[in-house]
Write an enzyme that holds these catalytic residues in place. Sequence first.
Site: not given
Length: 460
Positions: A321, A389, A419
């Site tokens: 990261r 949805c 990610y």
Amino acid sequence: MSRFAHPAGDRHAEPPPHERPPLAPDDLNRINPAIWPRTSGRTGGVLTVGGVDVRDLAREHGTPLYVLDEEDVRSRMRDYVTAFAGSNVHYAGKAFLCKEMVRWLDDEGLGLDVASGGELAVALSVGFPPERITLHGNNKSVAELTRALEAGVGHVVVDSYEEIARLGYLAAERGLRPKVMVRVTTGVEAHTHEFIATAHDDQKFGLSLSSGAAAEAVRRILEMPSLELVGLHSHIGSQIVDTAGFEVAARRLTTLLVQIKEEHGVVLPELDLGGGYGIAYVDGDEALDVKTIADSLREIVQKVCTDAGLPVPRLTVEPGRSIVGPGGITLYEVGTIKDVEGLRTYVSIDGGMSDNIRTALYGAEYTTVLASRESDAGPMLSRVVGKHCESGDMIVRDCYLPADLAPGDLIAIAATGAYCRSLANNYNYLPKPAVVAVADGRARVIVRGETEDDLLRGQV
């Protein structure tokens, strides 16, 4: 401002608790250099990254669009290599991996951690040196282990008794002797979300130190002539912003190193303390400085080994990261804007939890700005939501955008390099966006965006 978000669901539109909403920033147009890519800024009011106007990116490649600042990513690779000189720096491929990313790693001299046969295939497809690859995973298949052995990967981190037996058999069958490390769960709880804390005993990864399982794994490996035990591995979690947990983990691992020396007369030469270094996502977030990480970890390992009367092993770290996250942004086009009187304004964009599921999974927080222009309008308390949805389909739970925001505007989300593309999915049959690398005023596609034909391919 509270950093804790209530779960998505039927309460998602409740009025914020009394300590929220957060205060509006003084400047809605500001690009905070601690959060945004190193080459980003505004030119004529428009967000640019790598010298490229985001409006041009959207026109040419569409939205949603992942944008990766090549110089930012490469410079962070170099920062780690410099800070950890004399140690091994292995990029954690799960954060984001593609062929071009592997080429950058090779250019900059890093190693690579892979966690599946697919990730290994990406690395091998562009000729990455297999001896600089480490294979991770809690349930490596026979096919994955076989491919790793035949490719000649540098290390395999074993995660179970079954894997030790499986790998030992496969290696003996081929006349090979791979270097292996034992993944140890040290019981250190990282200050992170439950789903990304990985060193407490009650989870799927590794072999417990406290129960004796890790020591038993060492015994079984040492009894197998087809396996070469070279070290111990630990990973305590993700988005960690201090080194205290690493010190505790290193001390506990050292007790096992001492036990191995006393019981077997073996001194292991390597110690892998994993990664998980945090980055800044919103104003006020802290991010560990790379040199500080390196100096602290070296000092920790030196001290605990000296105290235990052990030679200092070669250190390996696994940043992911913190290398790729800050250099990535995601561009979206605003679709509908819905004011819920007395609460907030819902800003719907043309992507959502299919291209960034972290907010729904972890309650992740992000910074967003109006990217296609500047505005002097007042702040509007907003929630940036996707088109799926699901009521929990949110990208930014609480933020401020200009009150004159309109359909067709582009907004950008910062720090999405890690990610987001890796966890992307096709929920509601939305295609995964392209990844574009920008540098020196030019843009090029490094991962092609999916089409509807891609979504239908393979169906019968």
